[in-house]
Design an enzyme around this catalytic site. Structure first.
Site, PDB file in Angstrom:
ATOM      1  N   PHE A 156      -2.048  73.594  37.931  1.00 31.41           N
ATOM      2  CA  PHE A 156      -2.409  73.309  39.334  1.00 31.41           C
ATOM      3  C   PHE A 156      -3.892  73.465  39.628  1.00 31.41           C
ATOM      4  CE2 PHE A 156      -2.258  77.939  39.677  1.00 31.41           C
ATOM      5  CZ  PHE A 156      -3.308  78.188  40.552  1.00 31.41           C
ATOM      6  N   LYS A 180       2.639  64.596  32.903  1.00 27.90           N
ATOM      7  CA  LYS A 180       3.497  65.391  33.805  1.00 27.90           C
ATOM      8  C   LYS A 180       2.553  66.399  34.475  1.00 27.90           C
ATOM      9  CE  LYS A 180       5.357  68.852  34.470  1.00 27.90           C
ATOM     10  NZ  LYS A 180       4.941  69.693  35.633  1.00 27.90           N
ATOM     11  N   GLU A 183       3.665  70.296  39.476  1.00 31.77           N
ATOM     12  CA  GLU A 183       4.448  69.918  40.656  1.00 31.77           C
ATOM     13  C   GLU A 183       3.858  70.503  41.934  1.00 31.77           C
ATOM     14  OE1 GLU A 183       5.100  71.878  38.198  1.00 31.77           O
ATOM     15  OE2 GLU A 183       6.780  73.257  38.526  1.00 31.77           O
ATOM     16  N   ARG A 184       2.906  71.451  41.784  1.00 28.17           N
ATOM     17  CA  ARG A 184       2.296  72.036  42.986  1.00 28.17           C
ATOM     18  C   ARG A 184       1.186  71.149  43.540  1.00 28.17           C
ATOM     19  NH1 ARG A 184       1.510  78.379  41.891  1.00 28.17           N
ATOM     20  NH2 ARG A 184       1.495  77.971  39.666  1.00 28.17           N
ATOM     21  N   SER A 233      -0.378  78.559  31.792  1.00 30.69           N
ATOM     22  CA  SER A 233      -0.376  80.002  31.518  1.00 30.69           C
ATOM     23  C   SER A 233       0.033  80.276  30.059  1.00 30.69           C
ATOM     24  CB  SER A 233       0.599  80.683  32.478  1.00 30.69           C
ATOM     25  OG  SER A 233       1.881  80.109  32.313  1.00 30.69           O
ATOM     26  N   CYS A 288      -9.985  78.685  34.774  1.00 31.67           N
ATOM     27  CA  CYS A 288      -9.623  79.351  33.509  1.00 31.67           C
ATOM     28  C   CYS A 288     -10.857  79.967  32.861  1.00 31.67           C
ATOM     29  CB  CYS A 288      -8.969  78.360  32.568  1.00 31.67           C
ATOM     30  SG  CYS A 288      -9.958  76.893  32.372  1.00 31.67           S
ATOM     31  N   GLU A 350      -3.976  89.654  33.735  1.00 32.06           N
ATOM     32  CA  GLU A 350      -4.672  88.402  34.024  1.00 32.06           C
ATOM     33  C   GLU A 350      -4.411  88.110  35.489  1.00 32.06           C
ATOM     34  OE1 GLU A 350      -4.173  83.709  33.297  1.00 32.06           O
ATOM     35  OE2 GLU A 350      -2.810  85.079  32.335  1.00 32.06           O
TER      36      GLU A 350
HETATM   37  P1  NAD Z   1       1.910  77.169  34.508  1.00 32.68           P
HETATM   38  O1  NAD Z   1       2.000  77.605  33.095  1.00 32.68           O
HETATM   39  O2  NAD Z   1       2.797  77.820  35.505  1.00 32.68           O
HETATM   40  O3  NAD Z   1       2.247  75.590  34.615  1.00 32.68           O
HETATM   41  C1  NAD Z   1       1.561  74.642  33.845  1.00 32.68           C
HETATM   42  C2  NAD Z   1       2.481  73.450  33.614  1.00 32.68           C
HETATM   43  O4  NAD Z   1       3.620  73.863  32.871  1.00 32.68           O
HETATM   44  C3  NAD Z   1       2.991  72.806  34.890  1.00 32.68           C
HETATM   45  O5  NAD Z   1       2.948  71.392  34.735  1.00 32.68           O
HETATM   46  C4  NAD Z   1       4.420  73.315  35.012  1.00 32.68           C
HETATM   47  O6  NAD Z   1       5.283  72.386  35.600  1.00 32.68           O
HETATM   48  C5  NAD Z   1       4.831  73.545  33.574  1.00 32.68           C
HETATM   49  N1  NAD Z   1       5.725  74.699  33.411  1.00 32.68           N
HETATM   50  C6  NAD Z   1       5.708  75.854  34.139  1.00 32.68           C
HETATM   51  N2  NAD Z   1       6.651  76.694  33.688  1.00 32.68           N
HETATM   52  C7  NAD Z   1       7.275  76.079  32.649  1.00 32.68           C
HETATM   53  C8  NAD Z   1       8.318  76.457  31.773  1.00 32.68           C
HETATM   54  N3  NAD Z   1       8.930  77.651  31.866  1.00 32.68           N
HETATM   55  N4  NAD Z   1       8.696  75.589  30.829  1.00 32.68           N
HETATM   56  C9  NAD Z   1       8.093  74.389  30.700  1.00 32.68           C
HETATM   57  N5  NAD Z   1       7.091  73.985  31.522  1.00 32.68           N
HETATM   58  C10 NAD Z   1       6.676  74.807  32.474  1.00 32.68           C
HETATM   59  O7  NAD Z   1       0.377  77.253  34.916  1.00 32.68           O
HETATM   60  P2  NAD Z   1      -0.279  77.061  36.362  1.00 32.68           P
HETATM   61  O8  NAD Z   1       0.068  78.224  37.216  1.00 32.68           O
HETATM   62  O9  NAD Z   1      -0.011  75.691  36.874  1.00 32.68           O
HETATM   63  O10 NAD Z   1      -1.829  77.126  35.976  1.00 32.68           O
HETATM   64  C11 NAD Z   1      -2.589  78.306  35.938  1.00 32.68           C
HETATM   65  C12 NAD Z   1      -2.713  78.833  34.522  1.00 32.68           C
HETATM   66  O11 NAD Z   1      -3.336  77.866  33.686  1.00 32.68           O
HETATM   67  C13 NAD Z   1      -3.614  80.069  34.446  1.00 32.68           C
HETATM   68  O12 NAD Z   1      -3.015  80.999  33.579  1.00 32.68           O
HETATM   69  C14 NAD Z   1      -4.910  79.535  33.863  1.00 32.68           C
HETATM   70  O13 NAD Z   1      -5.663  80.510  33.180  1.00 32.68           O
HETATM   71  C15 NAD Z   1      -4.390  78.474  32.946  1.00 32.68           C
HETATM   72  N6  NAD Z   1      -5.409  77.489  32.615  1.00 32.68           N
HETATM   73  C16 NAD Z   1      -5.944  77.518  31.376  1.00 32.68           C
HETATM   74  C17 NAD Z   1      -6.936  76.616  31.031  1.00 32.68           C
HETATM   75  C18 NAD Z   1      -7.565  76.635  29.668  1.00 32.68           C
HETATM   76  O14 NAD Z   1      -8.423  75.824  29.422  1.00 32.68           O
HETATM   77  N7  NAD Z   1      -7.181  77.535  28.782  1.00 32.68           N
HETATM   78  C19 NAD Z   1      -7.371  75.673  31.972  1.00 32.68           C
HETATM   79  C20 NAD Z   1      -6.785  75.674  33.232  1.00 32.68           C
HETATM   80  C21 NAD Z   1      -5.795  76.580  33.545  1.00 32.68           C
END
Ligand code: NAD
Length: 457
Positions: A156, A180, A183-184, A233, A288, A350
């Site tokens: 998101f 994909k 969804e937020r 994450s 991130c 984190e």
């Molecule tokens: P998230 O992991 O909750 O969701 C990311 C994606 O995964 C979304 O599209 C979501 O629909 C999907 N998803 C969520 N839970 C899932 C599950 N159990 N099984 C399969 N798919 C699932 O992350 P978020 O809250 O949208 O984003 C924030 C996180 O992303 C933070 O931890 C941030 O540090 C990280 N991030 C990392 C980088 C990097 O370059 N390393 C860059 C941007 C964000």
């Protein structure tokens, strides 16, 4: 007189060149984090809809991979122009659904556009290499070929940028692609795909499926999907990496972070405080690469603490669409409550919000040892005026993106977005040459044509 509320946008999917209302039974609200106003509903698409997108991408692939690279990049040149022309409008979508300020939204779109520009270099970047006479009259060459159907799952916090770490390279290399998004924040990509539609890309080359876990699992498990790019994450990154691996797919999974900065006493303290404040609190701390822990060394402790407190107190917080606002809200009310409850435990967690922990060390050596103990390795920064300290830090710091007097060491599109430890699972990173490696496989050809050199049998 009561005024009827405007109808909520139902976010459609884009499959096989057509916008389609989802048949999903589960839908989720999309709200403006600054106001709490729900303005759209997003479908949590199921495996049937995901399957349709995969079939469309698979059907488009044979024709698309045979399209010369020079022709494959022409829609990307158009896309660049369209993204430039619609930057303001796209930035408003980002602010509306993510909460960050308009100028932060525009900044992330710049990096998106930069990735499109870099992918336009595919006719050069995708080249292999060759050598004549590996044996008498025998030549050998390595060529890169696309994989087939590939998919990206994005978070998101950068609705406009992160999908473009993947999409332009994937299709320029001759793959067909499914996104994909989170969804937020589904509306920025809805608009971006309307622009993609205007570029002349053949149907099925790019597809957009909205959804959550079920859609993700369908992508990972489907035998026609060859590769998965993920950003989000760490627990989900680990899960996707393992599941994609078990299914024999290649995967690049970027996870969460806890980024450190070390401040030495010889740093320009005023500049350091300003830059670190921007890193820690910019995008409401939801980058991130946001610095979340500052480790002061020796005499830096007091002066830095005072300067950063002053910089933090001077921030103007509010609705990201309003003029002069420097920090918007975090993504949801629940995130805010979570950040507040975690502040006490901040050293271990984190937090992913506008919180900076201050830690003290007696020496650079001790500060580096502190960083070494972190589970994450997305970014580490140092503020100093000493070249020797900077060199040592660059050499020893346990992270994939290093900043020297830099608060957000975000790699330009022609460098890989590196990340170490629990911040990345995989080998090839996103962006630049790594993206080309990830989205192609190597084929080695050994040829004998010159009859006069043939072995006598
Ligand atoms: P998230 O992991 O909750 O969701 C990311 C994606 O995964 C979304 O599209 C979501 O629909 C999907 N998803 C969520 N839970 C899932 C599950 N159990 N099984 C399969 N798919 C699932 O992350 P978020 O809250 O949208 O984003 C924030 C996180 O992303 C933070 O931890 C941030 O540090 C990280 N991030 C990392 C980088 C990097 O370059 N390393 C860059 C941007 C964000």
């Amino acid at each position: 007189m009561t005024v009827a509320a405007p109808p909520l946008t139902r976010v459609p999917n884009f499959i096989n060149g057509r916008w389609q209302d989802s048949t999903a039974s589960d839908w989720q609200d999309v709200a403006n984090p600054a106001t709490g106003e729900v303005f759209a509903r997003v479908p949590l698409s199921d495996s049937v809809e995901v399957g349709k997108a995969i079939d469309a991408a698979a059907a488009a692939y044979p024709m698309w991979r045979r399209t010369p690279p020079e022709d494959r990049i022409q829609p990307l040149f158009k896309l660049k122009a369209l993204l430039e022309d619609h930057q303001e409008e796209l930035a408003r979508f980002i602010t509306q659904e993510n909460g960050k300020t308009l100028s932060e939204a525009k900044a992330e779109l710049r990096r998106a556009i930069e990735n499109v520009e870099v992918a336009c270099g595919i006719p050069m970047m995708m080249q292999g290499y060759n050598l004549e006479d590996v044996a008498r009259g025998i030549d050998e060459s390595m060529i890169r070929q696309p994989l087939g159907v590939v998919a990206a799952i994005t978070p998101f916090n950068f609705p406009g940028m992160i999908p473009f770490w993947f999409l332009p390279y994937a299709i320029a290399c001759g793959n067909t692609f499914i996104l994909k998004p989170s969804e937020r924040v589904p509306l920025t990509m809805r608009r971006a795909f309307e622009l993609l539609e205007q570029t002349g890309l053949p149907k099925g080359v790019v597809n957009l499926v909205n959804g959550g876990k079920a859609a993700v699992d369908s992508l990972i498990d489907h035998p026609k999907v060859r590769a998965i790019s993920f950003v989000g994450s760490t627990p989900v990154a680990k899960y996707i990496y393992a599941r994609a691996g078990a299914n024999g797919k290649r995967a690049q999974c970027q996870g969460g972070a806890k980024n450190h900065v070390i401040v030495l006493p010889d740093a320009d303290m005023k500049m350091a405080a300003q830059i670190i404040s921007d890193s820690a609190f910019g995008c409401a701390g939801q980058r991130c690469l946001a610095i979340s822990v500052a480790v002061t060394v020796g005499d830096a402790q007091k002066v830095f603490r005072d300067s950063i407190t002053e910089a933090a107190a001077s921030l103007r917080v509010g609705n990201g669409l309003d003029e002069g606002i420097q920090m918007g809200p975090v993504i949801t009310r629940q995130s805010k409550a979570r950040v507040e409850s975690l502040i006490g435990e901040g050293e271990k967690q984190e937090i992913f919000g506008p919180v900076l922990s201050l830690v003290h060390a007696n020496s650079l050596h001790d500060a580096l040892a502190f960083l070494e103990r972190s589970a994450y390795g997305n970014q580490a920064s140092l503020f100093t005026s000493s070249g020797a300290a900077a060199r040592r830090f660059r050499y020893e710091a346990p992270a994939g993106n290093i900043g020297i007097n830099i608060g957000v060491a975000a790699p330009m599109a022609y460098f890989p977005f590196s990340g170490w430890k629990d911040s990345f699972f995989g080998v090839q990173h996103g962006q630049g040459r790594d993206a080309v490696e990830f989205y192609t496989e190597k084929k080695v050809v050994v040829e004998r044509w010159a009859a006069e050199h043939s072995r006598k049998f």
